[in-house]
Every structure is written in structure tokens, then in C-alpha cells.
Design an enzyme around this catalytic site. Structure first.
Site, mmCIF file in Angstrom:
data_model
loop_
_atom_site.group_PDB
_atom_site.id
_atom_site.type_symbol
_atom_site.label_atom_id
_atom_site.label_comp_id
_atom_site.label_asym_id
_atom_site.label_seq_id
_atom_site.Cartn_x
_atom_site.Cartn_y
_atom_site.Cartn_z
ATOM 1 N N TYR A 1 -7.364 25.492 19.200
ATOM 2 C CA TYR A 1 -6.392 25.469 18.102
ATOM 3 C C TYR A 1 -5.104 24.776 18.547
ATOM 4 O O TYR A 1 -4.454 24.095 17.754
ATOM 5 C CB TYR A 1 -6.094 26.894 17.628
ATOM 6 C CG TYR A 1 -5.274 26.904 16.363
ATOM 7 C CD1 TYR A 1 -5.873 26.678 15.125
ATOM 8 C CD2 TYR A 1 -3.897 27.098 16.405
ATOM 9 C CE1 TYR A 1 -5.125 26.652 13.957
ATOM 10 C CE2 TYR A 1 -3.136 27.065 15.242
ATOM 11 C CZ TYR A 1 -3.753 26.850 14.025
ATOM 12 O OH TYR A 1 -3.009 26.817 12.876
ATOM 13 N N PHE B 1 2.380 -0.456 -1.400
ATOM 14 C CA PHE B 1 1.005 0.040 -1.314
ATOM 15 C C PHE B 1 0.956 1.334 -2.123
ATOM 16 O O PHE B 1 1.923 2.085 -2.166
ATOM 17 C CB PHE B 1 0.524 0.251 0.126
ATOM 18 C CG PHE B 1 -0.910 0.706 0.122
ATOM 19 C CD1 PHE B 1 -1.911 -0.183 -0.223
ATOM 20 C CD2 PHE B 1 -1.244 2.029 0.358
ATOM 21 C CE1 PHE B 1 -3.239 0.241 -0.321
ATOM 22 C CE2 PHE B 1 -2.570 2.458 0.273
ATOM 23 C CZ PHE B 1 -3.562 1.560 -0.067
ATOM 24 N N THR B 2 -0.195 1.594 -2.719
ATOM 25 C CA THR B 2 -0.330 2.682 -3.703
ATOM 26 C C THR B 2 0.181 4.033 -3.181
ATOM 27 O O THR B 2 1.105 4.617 -3.746
ATOM 28 C CB THR B 2 -1.794 2.804 -4.133
ATOM 29 O OG1 THR B 2 -2.615 2.938 -2.962
ATOM 30 C CG2 THR B 2 -2.240 1.575 -4.920
ATOM 31 N N ASP C 1 4.281 0.159 8.618
ATOM 32 C CA ASP C 1 2.981 0.701 8.237
ATOM 33 C C ASP C 1 1.983 -0.005 9.150
ATOM 34 O O ASP C 1 1.655 -1.176 8.966
ATOM 35 C CB ASP C 1 2.682 0.424 6.764
ATOM 36 C CG ASP C 1 1.320 0.989 6.351
ATOM 37 O OD1 ASP C 1 0.475 1.212 7.248
ATOM 38 O OD2 ASP C 1 1.100 1.197 5.149
ATOM 39 N N LYS D 1 -8.501 2.552 9.534
ATOM 40 C CA LYS D 1 -8.673 1.095 9.505
ATOM 41 C C LYS D 1 -8.732 0.599 10.958
ATOM 42 O O LYS D 1 -9.789 0.656 11.573
ATOM 43 C CB LYS D 1 -7.541 0.422 8.717
ATOM 44 C CG LYS D 1 -7.645 0.611 7.203
ATOM 45 C CD LYS D 1 -7.145 1.952 6.744
ATOM 46 C CE LYS D 1 -6.932 2.052 5.265
ATOM 47 N NZ LYS D 1 -6.563 3.427 4.864
ATOM 48 N N ARG E 1 -7.728 -4.321 -7.649
ATOM 49 C CA ARG E 1 -6.374 -4.246 -7.101
ATOM 50 C C ARG E 1 -5.478 -5.076 -8.012
ATOM 51 O O ARG E 1 -5.069 -6.179 -7.697
ATOM 52 C CB ARG E 1 -6.309 -4.773 -5.658
ATOM 53 C CG ARG E 1 -7.071 -3.959 -4.645
ATOM 54 C CD ARG E 1 -6.332 -2.808 -3.986
ATOM 55 N NE ARG E 1 -6.260 -1.569 -4.719
ATOM 56 C CZ ARG E 1 -6.101 -0.374 -4.144
ATOM 57 N NH1 ARG E 1 -6.019 -0.254 -2.841
ATOM 58 N NH2 ARG E 1 -5.997 0.722 -4.859
ATOM 59 N N PHE F 1 -6.087 4.729 -10.426
ATOM 60 C CA PHE F 1 -7.274 3.908 -10.151
ATOM 61 C C PHE F 1 -8.407 4.711 -9.541
ATOM 62 O O PHE F 1 -9.573 4.357 -9.684
ATOM 63 C CB PHE F 1 -6.917 2.735 -9.221
ATOM 64 C CG PHE F 1 -6.271 3.160 -7.933
ATOM 65 C CD1 PHE F 1 -4.909 3.396 -7.871
ATOM 66 C CD2 PHE F 1 -7.024 3.339 -6.785
ATOM 67 C CE1 PHE F 1 -4.314 3.810 -6.686
ATOM 68 C CE2 PHE F 1 -6.442 3.751 -5.600
ATOM 69 C CZ PHE F 1 -5.074 3.990 -5.552
HETATM 70 O O1 PLI Z 1 -6.043 6.211 3.236
HETATM 71 P P1 PLI Z 1 -5.022 6.727 4.182
HETATM 72 O O2 PLI Z 1 -4.289 7.888 3.648
HETATM 73 O O3 PLI Z 1 -5.552 6.976 5.552
HETATM 74 O O4 PLI Z 1 -3.956 5.538 4.412
HETATM 75 C C1 PLI Z 1 -3.092 5.144 3.401
HETATM 76 C C2 PLI Z 1 -2.747 3.696 3.557
HETATM 77 C C3 PLI Z 1 -1.512 3.337 3.987
HETATM 78 N N1 PLI Z 1 -1.159 2.027 4.135
HETATM 79 C C4 PLI Z 1 -2.020 1.021 3.874
HETATM 80 C C5 PLI Z 1 -1.577 -0.378 4.047
HETATM 81 C C6 PLI Z 1 -3.296 1.309 3.436
HETATM 82 O O5 PLI Z 1 -4.140 0.309 3.198
HETATM 83 C C7 PLI Z 1 -3.691 2.686 3.253
HETATM 84 C C8 PLI Z 1 -4.949 3.031 2.736
HETATM 85 N N2 PLI Z 1 -5.745 2.112 2.253
HETATM 86 C C9 PLI Z 1 -6.902 2.285 1.613
HETATM 87 C C10 PLI Z 1 -7.495 3.604 1.328
HETATM 88 C C11 PLI Z 1 -7.580 1.080 1.198
HETATM 89 O O6 PLI Z 1 -8.688 1.162 0.627
HETATM 90 O O7 PLI Z 1 -7.019 -0.005 1.422
#
Ligand code: PLI
Length: 456
Positions: A71, A123-124, A215, A258, A382, A448
Site C-alpha cells: 500500500y 486538448f479536451t 503536457d 502514450k 476531432r 464526444f
Molecule cells: O487519457 P489520459 O487521461 O491519460 O491523458 C489525457 C491527455 C492529456 N494530454 C494529451 C495531449 C492527450 O492526448 C491526452 C489524452 N489523449 C487521448 C485519450 C487521445 O486519444 O488522444
């Protein structure tokens, strides 16, 4: 030049199957013409996103067996923390379950109602957190980033310093808690930011006492573009470029899903002790202990190993060039795409693809649905749907109305991408028969993901 073969071989396979045209027509209708609402098993080639869809290496899978699921004080956390400190150069690291967890923390800590947060395109999830904390996002990316046809600009993700300084002068630096610089810029088409621009943004910000928060989600892809496009970095290692990039930031948020080459995870990093203290106090409320933040021990181990693997030049070269390989096939066939091709995805210009569908009838949403119906390939809208509504309830109506073909890391081979290219090229030949959509259900935020539509 010889073809750039995958720098890996396949040890385990996951079968995929193509449904019949009738089945696909039914499935997309049942999904309300929203590709997010399709079941994965009904998808043939899934290029919805590169987020959490990565294939891990044998070394990462081996790391899972070393998961320390304590933990508190997990060994894997110590490994991840030390890896981030070493690769990015930040003093403090706070784990989160994914990128938006880190965005929540930084937004709640630094943004006060009435403040402005400049950024190189929205970004969203990032903007949603900024707005929920009472801030207003201000776009300070160069104008050319909004023009899908400008292919003569190697760093289309750059911050426009004049726009940024004009904002500082208009609202005052005390109203700007930080500038958020995305490397690369997802919604501009995966476009990179140059080292020179990062340096200038940092210098300007310091003149006014403003923090710079990156970011970092696709920072390794950005580093690759710096290496191949910014002459003085041609001989530098990816790790050295990443380290220098982050020397021009006071902190960052990162989605490990990513460039961390894992399926889940994220972190917030900072050089400021006070921000770190506040983040550790808050992370226990929203994510978990400051030694796991929503991740399993084994996930943190895979994440630490993935970050290190991402610094390998053969890996990142193939990753970015594979995206370019798909993009070039579409360009050669006359399919309109955002140029230059970015780091993680090929973005099809739906306005140009479907000139007979006005933006109010959601051309990108309609095109993504049509691509699935035509081929079983899942892509993502997008455009105006992703952009959402402003505080007055008005649609943001972005200039870029795009369908994103996003390539997961180490998952698909060139022949999968050939299939994708053939399908989109074929559909381009039949584009006149694709019509628009209208809302059936519109969710209040991040619409979306779960919105539903019907054909006009
Ligand atoms: O999906 P998260 O919560 O791990 O990360 C959010 C996020 C933050 N910044 C950027 C540039 C992104 O591309 C991003 C998430 N992107 C997604 C889910 C995508 O499909 O591009």
C-alpha cells in the site's frame, strides 16, 4: 532507402476479425454513429487512439512479475520516481492513474477563478480541468497550426510569442498561473514544438514570472522531430533532447498511456516544493497514496521500463515513420490530410473530404462512422464535436474538422496500415454518398465520448 521494418518481432498474437458489411452497418447504427460506442470485438483495425493501446515489450512483461503491491512505499514506485527524475530532470514526482488525474491536480492547485491559461491549442481533458477550476483557456499557438494545408512549417506546434506576450500585457502576469505547452500538439495533428521555441517561451515566461508546465504526453515523439528537423540536434541522443526540452519547464503532466508505452498510468512532476506538497495532499483524495496514485505496483514497473525503452532511437524512428508511411499513401492518392504528418496519427481533413456536409452536420463524425461501416476500421472525430461548447453554451466550431487515424505503438504492421489506406482511398472515391448527422443525445461535458447521433 530500404524499407523501415518493425524493430521488433511478434511473440504473442491477438486474433482480429472483420464483420460483414451488413453487420458493420448495424453496429455503427446501434452505436449512435459514435465510434467510441462500438464494441472492441466488432472492430477490425482499431486506430481510435494511441492512448493505452500500446504493446508492451518482453522486458516490460517481465517487470510485471516484480510488482510490489504494498500500500505504501512500493519498490516499483521508487523505480518510476527515479526514472522520471533522471529522464526529465524534475525534483518531485506525483503518480496519478492517468494524464487527466495529473491535470486535475495541477489545475486545482494553481488556477483560481478568473485566471487565464495560455496553451498551444486546446486538448479536451486539459481544457475541461482548467475550466472546471474557474480558468479560461487562451490559444497561443501559431496561426498556421489551424491550416491543414500548410506543409512548409516543420514545427507547427510552436507557441506564437507575440500572441502570448499580448495576453500577458492584456490581463497581467498575475492572472496567468502558467502556460501549458503540449509537446507534441495532439489536435493540431501531432505537430511538434522546436527546441528554439521552448527556450524562447521559457525565457519570456521567466521575464514575467510565469510558470511553464509541459503536457509531456508525447514528448518522445517531439524529441524525434527535433532530432530530424532542427539541425543542431542531428547528432544528439533522444534522451539528451528530452532532458534539454524539460530544462525549459517548471513542471509537467504526463499521460503514460502514450509515450510511456503502457496501458495505464500518469504523473505530475514539478521543481516547486510547495506545488509538490499540495499535490501530495490532494492525490490521496483523488488518486491514492503518493506512492501509487491509482496505479498497481506492476503497472508502475512497466511504466518505468517503458519510459526508458521510448528513448531508443530505432524504436521512436520506426514509430513516427510508420505514421508517416500511412500518411504518405493517403497523400499520394489525393486524400486531404493535415500536413506535415504528425507523430502519432494521420488526420484526415473532413471539411475537404466532404465539402457537401456543413460543419453543423458534423462531417468528421459522419466520416469516422462511414470509415467503420466501409472497412471495420475504427477512427475518431476531432472536430466540432470534440471541441464542445463555451461557457455561454455556444459551439467552439474549430477551423480544423478532422478524423484521426491514430497508430498504437508496436501493435500493427505495415500491411495493417496498407489496408487502412486502401479503405480510406476507396471511400474517398465514393465520398458523395456520405451525408451528415444530427444529435440524438448530447452529454454536458466531453460530449464526444458518449454522444449519440442519427443520419440526416
Ligand atoms: O487519457 P489520459 O487521461 O491519460 O491523458 C489525457 C491527455 C492529456 N494530454 C494529451 C495531449 C492527450 O492526448 C491526452 C489524452 N489523449 C487521448 C485519450 C487521445 O486519444 O488522444
Amino acid at each position: 532507402m530500404r524499407s523501415l521494418a518493425e524493430p521488433y518481432k511478434i511473440k504473442m498474437v491477438e486474433p482480429i476479425a472483420l464483420l460483414s458489411p451488413e453487420e458493420r452497418r448495424e453496429r455503427i447504427m446501434e452505436a449512435g454513429y459514435n465510434t467510441f460506442l462500438l464494441r472492441s470485438r466488432d472492430v477490425y483495425i482499431d486506430i481510435l487512439t494511441d492512448s493505452g493501446t500500446n504493446a508492451m515489450s518482453d522486458n516490460q512483461w517481465a517487470g510485471l512479475m516484480l510488482g510490489d503491491e504494498a500500500y505504501a512505499g512500493s519498490n516499483n514506485w521508487l523505480h518510476l520516481e527515479a526514472t522520471v527524475q533522471e529522464l526529465f530532470g524534475f525534483r518531485y514526482v506525483v503518480p496519478t492513474h492517468q494524464g487527466r488525474g495529473a491535470e486535475n491536480l495541477i489545475s486545482k492547485i494553481l488556477i483560481k477563478p478568473g485566471m487565464y491559461v495560455p496553451g498551444n491549442m486546446y486538448f479536451t481533458t486539459t481544457r475541461a480541468h482548467q475550466e472546471m477550476a474557474g480558468g479560461s483557456f487562451v490559444d497561443v499557438i501559431i496561426d498556421e497550426a489551424h491550416d491543414s494545408k500548410r506543409d512548409d512549417i516543420p514545427f507547427k506546434g510552436n507557441v506564437d510569442l507575440a500572441k502570448y506576450e499580448a495576453l500577458i500585457k492584456r490581463v497581467g502576469p498575475e492572472k496567468i498561473p502558467y502556460i501549458c505547452v503540449a509537446v507534441t500538439v495532439n489536435l493540431a495533428g501531432g505537430q511538434p514544438v522546436s527546441m528554439a521555441n521552448l527556450r524562447d517561451v521559457y525565457a519570456l515566461s521567466k521575464r514575467y514570472g510565469i510558470r511553464v508546465i509541459f503536457d509531456a504526453t508525447r514528448c518522445v515523439e517531439n524529441a524525434y522531430f527535433i532530432k530530424v528537423r532542427e539541425p543542431e540536434y542531428g547528432d544528439a541522443s533522444i534522451a539528451a533532447i528530452v532532458k534539454e526540452m524539460f530544462s525549459y519547464a517548471d513542471g509537467c503532466t504526463m499521460s503514460g498511456k502514450k509515450d510511456g508505452i503502457v496501458n495505464m498510468g500518469g504523473f505530475l512532476a514539478t521543481n516547486e516544493e510547495d506545488t509538490y506538497r499540495q499535490a501530495t495532499a490532494m492525490v490521496v483524495v483523488y488518486e491514492g497514496m503518493p506512492s501509487y496514485g491509482g496505479m498497481n505496483g506492476r503497472d508502475m514497473e512497466a511504466f518505468a521500463r517503458g519510459l526508458r525503452e521510448a528513448m531508443s532511437f530505432p524504436y521512436i524512428r520506426h514509430r513516427v515513420e510508420q505514421v508517416g508511411y500511412l500518411g504518405q499513401q493517403l497523400i499520394d492518392a489525393g486524400v486531404p490530410v493535415v500536413r506535415p504528418i504528425g507523430g502519432h496519427a494521420v488526420f484526415v481533413d473532413a471539411r475537404e473530404f466532404l465539402p457537401h456536409v456543413p460543419q453543423g452536420e458534423f462531417p468528421a463524425q459522419a466520416l469516422a462512422a462511414a470509415i467503420y461501416e466501409h472497412s471495420g476500421v475504427r477512427t475518431m472525430e476531432r472536430g466540432i464535436i470534440s471541441a464542445g461548447r463555451d461557457k455561454e453554451g455556444k459551439d467552439y466550431a474549430p477551423k480544423l474538422e478532422l478524423v484521426r487515424c491514430t497508430i498504437p505503438r508496436r501493435v500493427y504492421t505495415s500491411s495493417h496500415l496498407d489496408y487502412v489506406a486502401e479503405a480510406i482511398i476507396e471511400l474517398h472515391g465514393e465520398r458523395d454518398r456520405i451525408g451528415g448527422l444530427r444529435w440524438v443525445y448530447e452529454p454536458p461535458v466531453l460530449r464526444f465520448f458518449t454522444g449519440r447521433f442519427e443520419r440526416l
